[in-house]
Design an enzyme around this catalytic site. Structure first.
Site, PDB file in Angstrom:
ATOM      1  N   ASP A 331       0.818  -1.218   0.000  1.00 53.86           N
ATOM      2  CA  ASP A 331       0.000   0.000   0.000  1.00 53.86           C
ATOM      3  C   ASP A 331       0.856   1.274   0.000  1.00 53.86           C
ATOM      4  O   ASP A 331       0.320   2.380  -0.117  1.00 53.86           O
ATOM      5  CB  ASP A 331      -0.935   0.011   1.215  1.00 53.86           C
ATOM      6  CG  ASP A 331      -2.007  -1.063   1.110  1.00 53.86           C
ATOM      7  OD1 ASP A 331      -2.250  -1.567  -0.006  1.00 53.86           O
ATOM      8  OD2 ASP A 331      -2.594  -1.412   2.152  1.00 53.86           O
ATOM      9  N   ARG A 362      -2.989   1.479  -9.672  1.00 57.34           N
ATOM     10  CA  ARG A 362      -2.017   2.419  -9.089  1.00 57.34           C
ATOM     11  C   ARG A 362      -0.729   2.530  -9.896  1.00 57.34           C
ATOM     12  O   ARG A 362       0.008   3.503  -9.728  1.00 57.34           O
ATOM     13  CB  ARG A 362      -1.726   2.047  -7.632  1.00 57.34           C
ATOM     14  CG  ARG A 362      -2.900   2.356  -6.728  1.00 57.34           C
ATOM     15  CD  ARG A 362      -2.619   2.085  -5.264  1.00 57.34           C
ATOM     16  NE  ARG A 362      -3.751   2.550  -4.475  1.00 57.34           N
ATOM     17  CZ  ARG A 362      -4.049   2.099  -3.256  1.00 57.34           C
ATOM     18  NH1 ARG A 362      -3.297   1.169  -2.689  1.00 57.34           N
ATOM     19  NH2 ARG A 362      -5.094   2.584  -2.611  1.00 57.34           N
TER      20      ARG A 362
HETATM   21  C1  S3P Z   1      -5.158  -5.625   3.383  1.00 58.32           C
HETATM   22  C2  S3P Z   1      -4.449  -6.400   2.519  1.00 58.32           C
HETATM   23  C3  S3P Z   1      -3.870  -5.885   1.269  1.00 58.32           C
HETATM   24  C4  S3P Z   1      -3.807  -4.373   1.281  1.00 58.32           C
HETATM   25  C5  S3P Z   1      -5.089  -3.771   1.745  1.00 58.32           C
HETATM   26  C6  S3P Z   1      -5.387  -4.189   3.157  1.00 58.32           C
HETATM   27  C7  S3P Z   1      -5.720  -6.248   4.599  1.00 58.32           C
HETATM   28  O1  S3P Z   1      -4.678  -6.289   0.183  1.00 58.32           O
HETATM   29  O2  S3P Z   1      -3.471  -3.884   0.014  1.00 58.32           O
HETATM   30  O3  S3P Z   1      -5.034  -2.360   1.699  1.00 58.32           O
HETATM   31  O4  S3P Z   1      -6.111  -5.521   5.537  1.00 58.32           O
HETATM   32  O5  S3P Z   1      -5.762  -7.478   4.642  1.00 58.32           O
HETATM   33  P1  S3P Z   1      -4.486  -7.725  -0.533  1.00 58.32           P
HETATM   34  O6  S3P Z   1      -4.889  -8.786   0.410  1.00 58.32           O
HETATM   35  O7  S3P Z   1      -5.394  -7.669  -1.743  1.00 58.32           O
HETATM   36  O8  S3P Z   1      -3.034  -7.796  -0.924  1.00 58.32           O
END
Ligand code: S3P
Length: 452
Positions: A331, A362
């Site tokens: 992120d 992104r």
């Molecule tokens: C998150 C996991 C990530 C991240 C998202 C929050 C989470 O996504 O990018 O902002 O809280 O489990 P992904 O599981 O799609 O990688």
């Protein structure tokens, strides 16, 4: 998300001071879910007010959970693992992928049906990654098709109840991509299964779910990138708890990078979560010769390390950021792109194709934003190559694309660019970082907010 709010940003002098960033969004979603499933009332302190977390709270309310929030403290009337009730209407997950994917896992195991819907951005995000493995263990869950996007499944998600006597089964899943949302959905559904859940990722994604389950006494074991949860013989309940949410490193990324790139800056961010599955950005900035210090502060009762971060203006140089570090900075790549644009030399970001399916694409968004500011950038299928343009960035007019992290990245670029910057459609920032512009102003930045 749309809205007429915008920022006017001017090149700023030194950013100085100590500021608290909002509580960690990922941790807050999970703390709410585990509190709702506890055997009694839980208290969550330092709870963030971002709209993504509000979406999770509202979803739980719709399923009969009493949730009261005041001054950053949230009281959750836990109903036990089997105490959720069917929602009267579809559950709106708003912009929040974590809300939808984690709820998909939890609700696939219930004896009532649910429909999960989202906003326009969430409705374009891939859901096959949770639907298929949940179906493989016996869940009745369906997604929706999008024209021209055959082979993928999207929201809304429809979950039909498990009927009398039906249980979810054991699961042994190797995920193609490292995703904490997928892993967490499988672990949540696994709490109700009649056999073990084993999830193996290419590299370990954020592990907040595992740390919490372990702290709550759920039988969970981890070996490298594999996690196993075996509920057989477990009592199937946990006691109420009082937890405090540490500051969000993903929110901290923006004032942190701003402090590195704005001349004469020195900023301290106390009480930020420093879980090693999240610290890829700090390591990358270290490689770029960023002056960032982490002072350890202790560990929460549910196993999350906390630290005080301090960043000061630095002569950054380009670096290669790739591989498992990208997973631990997923992120933060937009903020990293800002640092790269202000560095000396070339930065290459690779193995980041997951960024194309976040709140916006992104990779494309940051390529366009950086080019608008006058940086030289090459877009690749799985990343970006950025030539540092220190001292040559020009103010620009940027559309956030409804993506909070794109809006905040553009704002930080505006603090160092020559001339004014406008960032349009910034209401989306409230999903993760309400008060972002005010926080920057309190450090000395010139950011005006306009609109409703
Ligand atoms: C998150 C996991 C990530 C991240 C998202 C929050 C989470 O996504 O990018 O902002 O809280 O489990 P992904 O599981 O799609 O990688």
């Amino acid at each position: 998300m749309t809205g007429a709010r915008s920022w006017r940003v001017r090149r700023s002098g030194g950013l100085r001071g100590t500021v608290r960033v909002p509580g960690d969004k990922s941790i807050a979603h999970r703390a709410l879910l585990f509190a709702a499933l506890a055997d009694g009332e839980c208290t969550l302190d330092e709870f963030p007010g971002g709209l993504d977390n509000v979406a999770t709270a509202d979803a739980l309310r719709a399923m009969g959970v009493a949730i009261a929030a005041r001054d950053g403290t949230v009281l959750v009337g836990g109903r036990g693992l089997r105490g959720l009730r069917m929602a009267a209407t579809p559950i709106d997950c708003g912009n929040s992928g974590t809300t939808m994917r984690l709820l998909a896992g939890l609700l696939a195991a219930q004896q009532f049906g649910t429909r999960l819907v989202g906003d326009a951005s969430l409705s374009r995000r891939p859901m096959r990654r949770v639907i298929e493995p949940l179906r493989a263990r016996g869940a009745h869950i369906a997604g929706s098709a999008l024209p021209g996007k055959e082979g993928e499944l999207y929201p809304p998600l429809s979950i039909a109840p498990l009927i009398d006597g039906e249980r979810l089964h054991a699961l042994d899943l190797s995920t193609g991509v490292a995703s904490a949302q997928v892993k967490s959905a499988m672990l949540l559904s696994g709490l109700y299964a009649d056999g073990p859940t084993l999830v193996t990722e290419p590299t370990v994604s954020r592990d907040h779910t595992e740390r919490m389950l372990d702290a709550l006494g759920v039988p969970i074991e981890r070996v490298g990138p594999a996690v196993a949860l075996d509920p057989r013989g477990w009592r199937g309940a946990w006691d109420p708890f009082r937890w405090s949410v540490p500051g969000d490193l993903s929110a901290a990324a923006f004032p942190l990078v701003a402090a590195l790139v704005v001349p004469d800056s020195d900023v301290t961010l106390p009480g930020v979560g420093t879980n090693p599955t999240r610290t890829g950005l700090l390591e990358a900035l270290g490689d770029m010769r960023g002056r960032v210090a982490t002072g350890a502060r202790g560990t929460t009762p549910y196993g999350e390390p906390i630290g005080d971060l301090r960043a000061a203006t630095s002569a950054l140089r380009g670096a290669l950021v790739a591989g498992e570090r990208i997973v631990r900075a997923i992120d933060e790549v937009p903020a990293l792109c800002v640092a790269a644009a202000c560095a000396e030399g070339r930065t290459e970001i690779a193995n980041a194709s997951e960024l194309r399916v976040k709140e916006s694409d992104r990779i494309a968004a940051m390529a366009s934003v950086l080019a608008s500011f006058g940086a030289s950038v090459e877009e690749r299928p799985d990343g970006l190559v950025i030539e540092g343009a220190r001292g040559r960035l020009r103010g620009a007019r940027i559309d956030s694309r409804g993506d909070h992290r794109i809006a905040m990245s553009a704002c930080v670029l505006g603090l160092v660019a020559e001339g004014d910057t406008e960032v349009d459609d910034v209401a989306c920032v409230d999903t993760s970082f309400p008060g972002f512009a005010a926080l920057l102003r309190s450090l000395g930045a010139e950011v005006e907010e306009h609109g409703p």
